[in-house]
Scaffold this motif. Structure first.
Motif, PDB file in Angstrom:
ATOM      1  N   ALA A 181       0.840  -1.198   0.000  1.00 34.23           N
ATOM      2  CA  ALA A 181       0.000   0.000   0.000  1.00 34.23           C
ATOM      3  C   ALA A 181       0.882   1.258   0.000  1.00 34.23           C
ATOM      4  O   ALA A 181       2.049   1.205  -0.366  1.00 34.23           O
ATOM      5  CB  ALA A 181      -0.941  -0.040   1.203  1.00 34.23           C
ATOM      6  N   TYR A 182       0.341   2.396   0.425  1.00 32.90           N
ATOM      7  CA  TYR A 182       1.046   3.681   0.321  1.00 32.90           C
ATOM      8  C   TYR A 182       1.887   3.958   1.559  1.00 32.90           C
ATOM      9  O   TYR A 182       1.450   3.755   2.691  1.00 32.90           O
ATOM     10  CB  TYR A 182       0.042   4.816   0.109  1.00 32.90           C
ATOM     11  N   HIS A 183       3.137   4.470   1.312  1.00 31.94           N
ATOM     12  CA  HIS A 183       4.093   4.799   2.365  1.00 31.94           C
ATOM     13  C   HIS A 183       4.376   6.301   2.347  1.00 31.94           C
ATOM     14  O   HIS A 183       4.606   6.877   1.277  1.00 31.94           O
ATOM     15  CB  HIS A 183       5.411   4.067   2.142  1.00 31.94           C
ATOM     16  N   GLN A 184       4.444   6.902   3.528  1.00 33.90           N
ATOM     17  CA  GLN A 184       4.743   8.332   3.645  1.00 33.90           C
ATOM     18  C   GLN A 184       6.076   8.499   4.368  1.00 33.90           C
ATOM     19  O   GLN A 184       6.252   8.020   5.493  1.00 33.90           O
ATOM     20  CB  GLN A 184       3.640   9.064   4.423  1.00 33.90           C
ATOM     21  N   CYS A 185       7.024   9.190   3.695  1.00 35.66           N
ATOM     22  CA  CYS A 185       8.376   9.298   4.244  1.00 35.66           C
ATOM     23  C   CYS A 185       8.917  10.700   4.008  1.00 35.66           C
ATOM     24  O   CYS A 185       8.503  11.406   3.074  1.00 35.66           O
ATOM     25  CB  CYS A 185       9.285   8.261   3.577  1.00 35.66           C
ATOM     26  N   ARG A 186       9.840  11.089   4.876  1.00 38.34           N
ATOM     27  CA  ARG A 186      10.583  12.335   4.729  1.00 38.34           C
ATOM     28  C   ARG A 186      11.843  12.234   5.571  1.00 38.34           C
ATOM     29  O   ARG A 186      11.860  11.567   6.587  1.00 38.34           O
ATOM     30  CB  ARG A 186       9.744  13.527   5.196  1.00 38.34           C
TER      31      ARG A 186
END
Length: 941
Positions: free
Chosen positions: A380-385
């Protein structure tokens, strides 16, 4: 000021220089080109026909292999001497040829250990899977015949019913040919470019050192390179050998008409390259020396060289050898010639005869291993920074996703979450309650990922360093001391994960009692594992550094990140008692990396060209076994304009690995920061991915079983359609979806080629288009063009939740697109999404077929116990079919009968998707009251 304070200030200043944006831009002169790489320069200078080796003493060994000695033709009369004449490269080489099931031909060339070379040349362990050896075919007989009017006989061995292998004695050549036509498929040394620099003792006055910029490589064993030509017959193009930011069909690097920027060979040398060029043969973070060819007439074949040293590969353009006196084949023979050059190692190479694209991928992954089956959440979708600042920032981002009705599954933390860049630690001020933070996200079905790199801060108060130093677990310098290089923590040493004992020690560090603050919902990210050394030659480790077994770094450089990835993945296996599928993302990779986790394409840039090149990069990785890959959505460096960011989400939603990521110096770019309309468009793109998750998960299982990639070039599904051969801006998701990206700013139109003879259905509107034609379509801001192939059935989940885990019990939608025969078929694979129980049969695998007006659901499982195992669990209590959408169904169809039960249901008109503003309506069976796990039929009346 005391010395300690002075040193700290110097370290701080050096660190600031290293991480400044200026220092992180790609500088061509920091890296060697072929002319600055002696082995490459020597190999490139050789002329066709330069090899004078012949094969002698050919026999079948007790192990069922064909064996021979390769000697220079000038020594043929001296081979009985004991010892033989000793000159540079004059000792006999040993050749071994083996054949395996499924059309796999292997040959090895090495020095003869009985002649006491100065050291044993390195052979890469742990890549070829154990099961492969059981597929070996024992050669019982050896036939001989004269090839191409040779004066000497050549040896022919059986490969399978369609192909045979040939060892040509004089001139030396190894090839596979068609048994009937006798035409070559693949060959080595057809052009006579083979060269093998044998190890020898240094003589007085010789200088074996090599120097580049301020670095000196001691090269204690001197020149030891290998080079040879490989020819692909009947090929229209070649692809593979990632990682490079270039087209899917590899451009020629030598010969007439070589394009600007492509006069260098394709380099395979794992490097930490900041802001890489979007169109270049320069090597990047990973290396897979596997090339695949394809042609309309012959089909597909592949070549793989298991070698972890630096490699350079030329692709010759047509006519490259025109005018040469000693070529062995006609200039105009329909083939593509390549030159493979490596600094060290042995020849351990494989021919894969195909003949189809999926056959070659299956053959290659039967050697290096099938891709791992990921957990559902990881697809699924991954959020990174780089980096979410603290726990408050984490919770703020998490809540904003909910506020804006945007699903996501994983939130990532980069290096700043640690205590002074000491891995397996937490900054106690910024992240005082890491377990509680993870548990709060897990309550919503979400997960976290933290970064763990191979460089260890040299700090005696840091327990990881203390243990590694005390036990001798670090890579050594040539003088035997622990290697000390610079990376994010400053002075660092590197764990020698080539050693199985050290890998086991490293794996233990992921246990909950050693990685304090970690929980079962925390997974891992391996970065900088090329390895990256800021003050090293070419931002990497010196080639004369020493590893386990006294192996030089030059011999195994490209495999270092692979072993680190392996150790981290095994750590999560240990942590979960072997029943929790690991998720570990790695930047560096090598053949076999597909067994351990996902890969991403590294430090790209917020640029339209980088968006475009991400597709051939991901497609190439898929062809070479790395099926779980993606590019940083939005670009790692720079600040994308809203239009570019939206288009990137629309393309990235189809990457196998779907993650947004950004550099710490970029502006924040979470999906809700660009205005309501752009937020809506990004939300729609992410929803598209979640809608197709059942289809993606099914494709991941197909890859796990066969090696067939999730994202595929058009020619993999349409191998005879020449229009697809150069198309790497569109791609197939499985065999059913075709997607065309939009890669230009303010595009008004987009050109789409739809291959095949059957029709295609717009996945958004249901509009039909005839196959075999190119269309110029409006480039709408709502989405990029996507089409479902006629004759397919795609399973979806259309209810949008906060995460994939919260969709677990949601009902399914089946989208059926009928072909000209009014037929269609498709599959659905389901398991618990996280454990290894599927390997014991705890899964559902359904086949859906539509024929003669009847939709049938049947089991593809291996045993009757399989469905029971899943149904009896709590995994699928609500798994019903909510809607069946039939595109291409005659308008006269008004109702249907469901069996068992003889239930009559109406066929209504309904929207194709749940997107807002849907005006197109199509025949739909709502709530047919059937379970996705059961056998049933629905007869259209």
């Amino acid at each position: 000021m005391n010395n300690s304070s002075s040193n700290r200030i110097l370290i701080l200043l050096f660190s600031l220089l290293l991480i400044s944006p200026l220092a992180l831009s790609w500088k061509k002169d920091e890296f060697r080109n072929c002319d600055q790489t002696p082995f490459c320069k020597r190999a490139r200078s050789r002329k066709p026909g330069a090899c004078n080796l012949i094969a002698t003493g050919v026999a079948i060994s007790d192990d069922g292999d064909l064996t021979a000695k390769l000697i220079p033709r000038t020594l043929e009369n001296n081979e009985a001497q004991d010892p033989p004449i000793e000159k540079d490269n004059s000792k006999p080489l040993l050749l071994t040829i083996s054949v395996y099931q499924d059309g796999i031909f292997r040959f090895k060339i090495d020095e003869d250990p009985s002649l006491n070379p100065p050291k044993k040349r390195f052979e890469v362990p742990d890549v070829i899977i154990d099961e492969f050896s059981s597929k070996k075919l024992y050669l019982q007989r050896l036939s001989e015949e004269k090839i191409d009017n040779d004066s000497e006989y050549s040896s022919v061995v059986y490969l399978d019913d369609d192909y045979e292998g040939v060892l040509r004695h004089d001139p030396f050549e190894v090839f596979v040919r068609d048994r009937v036509s006798k035409k070559r498929v693949l060959s080595v040394n057809s052009n006579g470019l083979f060269d093998f620099e044998q190890l020898r003792e240094k003589t007085e006055g010789e200088d074996w050192q090599e120097r580049f910029r301020s670095h000196t490589d001691s090269r204690p064993y001197g020149p030891q390179s290998i080079s040879f030509d490989v020819s692909f017959f009947g090929a229209d193009f070649v692809s593979g050998i990632p990682e490079h930011a270039t087209s899917l069909a590899l451009k020629p690097t030598r010969g007439p008409g070589v394009e600007d920027g492509f006069s260098e060979p394709y380099r395979l040398f794992n490097l930490d390259v900041f802001e890489y060029l979007h169109e270049s043969p320069f090597g990047l973070y990973g290396s897979i020396p596997f090339m695949i060819s394809h042609g309309k007439s012959r089909g597909t074949s592949g070549f793989f060289w298991l070698n972890a040293a630096e490699m350079q590969i030329d692709v010759f353009g047509s006519g490259w050898n025109a005018g040469e006196d000693k070529i062995m084949l006609p200039v105009d023979e329909h083939r593509i010639d390549t030159l493979w050059m490596s600094e060290a190692g042995v020849v351990d190479a494989f021919f894969f005869v195909g003949p189809g694209p999926k056959d070659v991928v299956k053959q290659y992954t039967s050697v290096t291993g099938r891709p791992a089956m990921p957990q559902l959440f990881a697809t699924a979708y991954h959020q990174c920074r780089w980096n979410y600042r603290d726990e408050e920032d984490v919770f703020g981002v998490d809540s904003k996703f909910d506020e804006h009705d945007i699903p996501y599954d994983v939130l990532w933390l980069d290096i700043e979450h640690t205590d002074g860049k000491r891995y397996f630690t937490w900054d106690k001020i910024l992240f005082p309650n890491p377990a509680e933070m993870q548990n709060k996200l897990a309550a919503k079905g979400r997960h976290m990922v933290t970064i763990v790199d191979p460089h260890i801060k040299r700090d005696d108060a840091y327990h990881i360093h203390k243990e590694a130093s005390d036990n001798g677990y670090y890579v050594k310098e040539a003088n035997g001391k622990d290697f000390d290089g610079w990376c994010w923590p400053g002075s660092s040493s590197y764990v020698d994960v080539v050693n199985p004992e050290i890998r086991s020690w490293w794996a233990d560090k992921f246990s909950y009692d050693q990685y304090v603050g970690s929980t079962p919902s925390l997974y891992i990210w391996n970065d900088m594992n090329e390895p990256s050394v800021f003050n090293g030659p070419e931002v990497s480790m010196p080639r004369d550094a020493l590893h386990y077994g006294n192996v030089e770094h030059r011999e195994l450089h490209n495999a270092y990140g692979y072993y680190f990835h392996m150790a981290s993945s095994n750590g999560l296996l240990k942590r979960g008692n072997g029943n929790d599928r690991p998720f570990v993302l790695s930047r560096a990779f090598f053949p076999g990396s597909q067994r351990y986790g996902a890969i991403w394409t590294g430090d790209n840039t917020a640029d339209w060209d980088h968006l475009r090149v991400s597709i051939p990069m991901v497609l190439t990785l898929g062809l070479t076994g790395i099926i779980f890959s993606g590019a940083d959505v939005g670009g790692f460096f720079g600040n994308p304009e809203p239009e570019l960011l939206v288009r990137w989400y629309q393309v990235g939603a189809y990457y196998p690995f779907f993650r947004a990521h950004a550099h710490q110096d970029t502006k924040r770019r979470e999906p809700w920061l660009f205005g309501d309309r752009n937020t809506e468009l990004i939300r729609e793109a992410i929803h598209t991915r979640y809608m197709y998750l059942p289809y993606y998960y099914t494709l991941f299982r197909e890859a796990n079983l066969t090696g067939t990639p999730v994202l595929r070039p058009l020619w993999m599904e349409f191998p005879s359609d020449e229009e697809t051969f150069s198309n790497d801006e569109a791609f197939m998701v499985g065999n059913s979806l075709l997607v065309q990206g939009i890669y230009t700013e303010r595009a008004k139109k987009v050109s789409v080629y739809l291959p095949g003879e059957e029709s295609w259905y717009d996945a958004r509107t249901g509009t039909t288009y005839k196959g075999g034609k190119r269309y110029k379509l409006d480039a709408t801001e709502e989405s990029i063009p996507a089409f479902q192939r006629a004759g397919t059935i795609i399973p979806r989940k259309d209810r949008f939740r906060r995460s994939s885990t919260q969709m677990e019990n949601d009902p399914y939608t089946l989208v059926i697109t009928l072909n000209s025969s009014k037929e269609a078929e498709g599959e659905l694979y389901i398991d618990d999404g996280k454990s290894f129980e599927f390997q014991q049969g705890a899964y559902v695998h359904r086949r859906f077929t539509f024929s003669s007006g009847k939709l049938t659901s049947s089991s593809l499982s291996h045993s009757a116990a399989t469905n029971t195992a899943v149904k009896s669990s709590t995994v699928l209590p609500g798994s019903t079919v909510e809607r069946i959408i039939l595109l291409g169904l005659p308008s006269s169809a008004k109702s249907a009968v469901v069996e068992p039960g003889k239930q009559k249901v109406e066929i209504e008109l309904g929207p194709l998707t749940m997107r807002r503003g849907q005006t197109h309506m199509y025949p739909t069976i709502r709530k047919p009251n059937v379970r996705i796990t059961d056998d049933w039929t629905i007869q259209i009346l």
